[in-house]
Scaffold this motif. Structure first.
Motif, mmCIF file in Angstrom:
data_model
loop_
_atom_site.group_PDB
_atom_site.id
_atom_site.type_symbol
_atom_site.label_atom_id
_atom_site.label_comp_id
_atom_site.label_asym_id
_atom_site.label_seq_id
_atom_site.Cartn_x
_atom_site.Cartn_y
_atom_site.Cartn_z
ATOM 1 N N LEU A 201 64.095 45.156 23.116
ATOM 2 C CA LEU A 201 63.513 46.298 23.820
ATOM 3 C C LEU A 201 64.533 47.114 24.624
ATOM 4 O O LEU A 201 64.210 47.745 25.624
ATOM 5 N N CYS B 299 52.022 51.245 30.274
ATOM 6 C CA CYS B 299 53.297 51.083 29.566
ATOM 7 C C CYS B 299 54.137 52.351 29.733
ATOM 8 O O CYS B 299 53.975 53.088 30.709
ATOM 9 N N ASN B 300 55.031 52.613 28.798
ATOM 10 C CA ASN B 300 55.803 53.853 28.842
ATOM 11 C C ASN B 300 55.706 54.558 27.506
ATOM 12 O O ASN B 300 56.219 54.050 26.494
ATOM 13 N N ALA B 301 55.010 55.664 27.497
ATOM 14 C CA ALA B 301 54.917 56.507 26.307
ATOM 15 C C ALA B 301 55.498 57.862 26.685
ATOM 16 O O ALA B 301 54.873 58.909 26.532
ATOM 17 N N THR C 124 54.755 61.102 24.435
ATOM 18 C CA THR C 124 53.417 61.378 23.892
ATOM 19 C C THR C 124 52.410 61.440 25.052
ATOM 20 O O THR C 124 52.034 62.521 25.484
ATOM 21 N N GLY D 180 49.812 55.839 24.911
ATOM 22 C CA GLY D 180 50.427 56.066 23.605
ATOM 23 C C GLY D 180 49.849 55.088 22.596
ATOM 24 O O GLY D 180 48.809 54.456 22.839
ATOM 25 N N ALA D 181 50.512 54.952 21.457
ATOM 26 C CA ALA D 181 50.044 54.026 20.422
ATOM 27 C C ALA D 181 51.224 53.527 19.609
ATOM 28 O O ALA D 181 52.229 54.240 19.451
ATOM 29 N N LYS E 259 50.362 48.756 23.797
ATOM 30 C CA LYS E 259 50.843 47.689 24.686
ATOM 31 C C LYS E 259 49.708 46.830 25.222
ATOM 32 O O LYS E 259 48.646 47.355 25.598
HETATM 33 O O1 MRU Z 1 56.906 46.981 23.607
HETATM 34 P P1 MRU Z 1 57.147 48.448 23.756
HETATM 35 O O2 MRU Z 1 57.741 48.814 25.070
HETATM 36 O O3 MRU Z 1 57.927 49.012 22.584
HETATM 37 O O4 MRU Z 1 55.691 49.100 23.680
HETATM 38 C C1 MRU Z 1 55.583 50.485 23.750
HETATM 39 C C2 MRU Z 1 54.182 50.968 23.764
HETATM 40 O O5 MRU Z 1 53.238 50.218 23.676
HETATM 41 C C3 MRU Z 1 53.990 52.460 23.791
HETATM 42 O O6 MRU Z 1 52.810 52.804 24.457
HETATM 43 C C4 MRU Z 1 53.911 53.002 22.343
HETATM 44 O O7 MRU Z 1 54.973 52.520 21.569
HETATM 45 C C5 MRU Z 1 53.896 54.479 22.313
HETATM 46 S S1 MRU Z 1 55.444 55.184 22.807
HETATM 47 C C6 MRU Z 1 55.298 56.868 22.708
#
Ligand code: MRU
Length: 349
Positions: free
Chosen positions: A44, A158-160, A170, A236-237, A249
């Protein structure tokens, strides 16, 4: 936007900020070997579905660098190996697989060309994937911001954001686009256990960009929804099935239930490259399970008995019935998602 580039191809290598070190320090990582970018994805250091797509595309270029100029069979054998290898890094974000497939398909259009030229063209294709993501994020933001009142209070998980994409993000892209048109947005950011992408990354980038952000622990979202006049939740997704079921997430599913209970709209913001139409529903989405020590030894110290059993899924699936809308670069999709998703893809095949 004041923002460090989430990923870049520079002087024959992939360069990215090591996101595991934020917000303590901003340190750039240079990946010169395919194993380094695989490790960066796995750990990550680069993360977020669209950024993983861009990383995978550049990884193909990186893994083939030494083979530019070699015999065609050897080049193609290596390309297959590189794609198979990168595909083992993380299973849930479909953008990673989408980008690998796109690179393979593109290579086929150059069948008889010398491999030096093929390699250069693959680099251009990876750069296109990168640039397209930038434009896609802005389009998602522009569509999504129309859903926000002024002023608006939003919860995200999370971070989107810019750190998860090659553009403005997003879910956070919607917030930045609202800011661009003069709306005032207050964001409650879930810390996002166990790896704290919300507390470490979302708070960091929103502060950098002048957006009001209030970090909360994940278990505070219910009280925030009850007492803080939240207008909506935006997330996000990582992968959306053809029926709108959405993997994101871990904790997103619970948040969707809380939003429904409190009557707050629950929006998913994602590019079409995150939609996997080969899966009819969310039960088919592969969910990554991660190292138990992420929970037993949170950030280096013992946070649970060293031998306790742990369940550590990195993602969960929010059923489509909890999703008020999916915000894409093609517009805002509403239920029934089988139909609106199919419609959004028209003319793309
Ligand atoms: O484990 P991560 O930090 O990669 O998970 C990221 C997420 O779940 C984000 O919400 C998703 O990838 C959308 S990012 C625009």
């Amino acid at each position: 936007m004041s923002q460090v580039k989430t990923i870049e191809w520079k002087d024959g290598a992939i360069v990215l900020p090591d996101q595991t070190l934020l917000p303590e320090r901003l340190e750039m990582l240079r990946c010169e070997k395919i194993q380094q970018i695989w490790e960066a994805i796995k750990m990550l250091r680069v993360r977020g579905a669209p950024a993983l797509g861009v990383a995978a595309a550049y990884a193909v270029v990186l893994g083939l660098k030494e083979f530019a100029g070699s015999a065609r069979e050897e080049f193609d054998r290596q390309m297959n190996q590189v794609c198979d290898y990168i595909a083992t890094s993380r299973p849930t974000a479909v953008n990673l697989f989408w980008a690998l497939e796109r690179m393979k398909r593109f290579r086929q259009t150059l069948a008889e060309q010398p491999t030096q030229l093929v390699w250069e063209a693959l680099l251009e294709e990876a750069r296109r994937i990168h640039q397209e993501d930038e434009q896609t994020c802005q389009a998602i933001g522009d569509h999504g911001q129309t859903l926000l009142p002024n002023p608006a209070t939003v919860i995200t998980h999370c971070n989107a954001g810019a750190l998860a994409t090659a553009g403005i993000g997003t879910a956070l892209g919607v917030i930045y686009a609202a800011q661009q048109v003069g709306k005032k947005v207050r964001v409650y950011s879930d810390e996002t256990r166990p790896l704290l992408q919300g507390a470490r990354l979302t708070a960091w980038e929103l502060i950098q960009n002048g957006v009001e952000v209030i970090t909360i622990c994940d278990n505070m979202a219910a009280v925030v929804l009850k007492t803080k006049s939240v207008d909506c939740v935006i997330v996000g997704a990582d992968r959306i099935a053809a029926n709108g079921d959405t993997a994101n997430k871990i904790g997103t599913y619970g948040l969707s239930i809380l939003a429904k209970h409190h009557g707050a709209p629950f929006y998913v913001a994602a590019p079409l490259s995150t939609i996997d139409r080969s899966l009819s529903n969310g039960a088919q989405i592969p969910i990554e399970e991660r190292d138990p020590d992420e929970i037993r030894r949170g950030f280096g110290r013992l946070t649970a008995p060293p031998n306790v059993q742990v369940f550590n899924p990195a993602f969960d699936v929010t059923p489509a019935e909890n999703v008020s809308a999916i915000i894409t670069e093609k517009g805002i999709l509403r239920a029934p998602y089988e139909r609106s998703i199919a419609e959004a893809f028209k003319g793309r095949e």
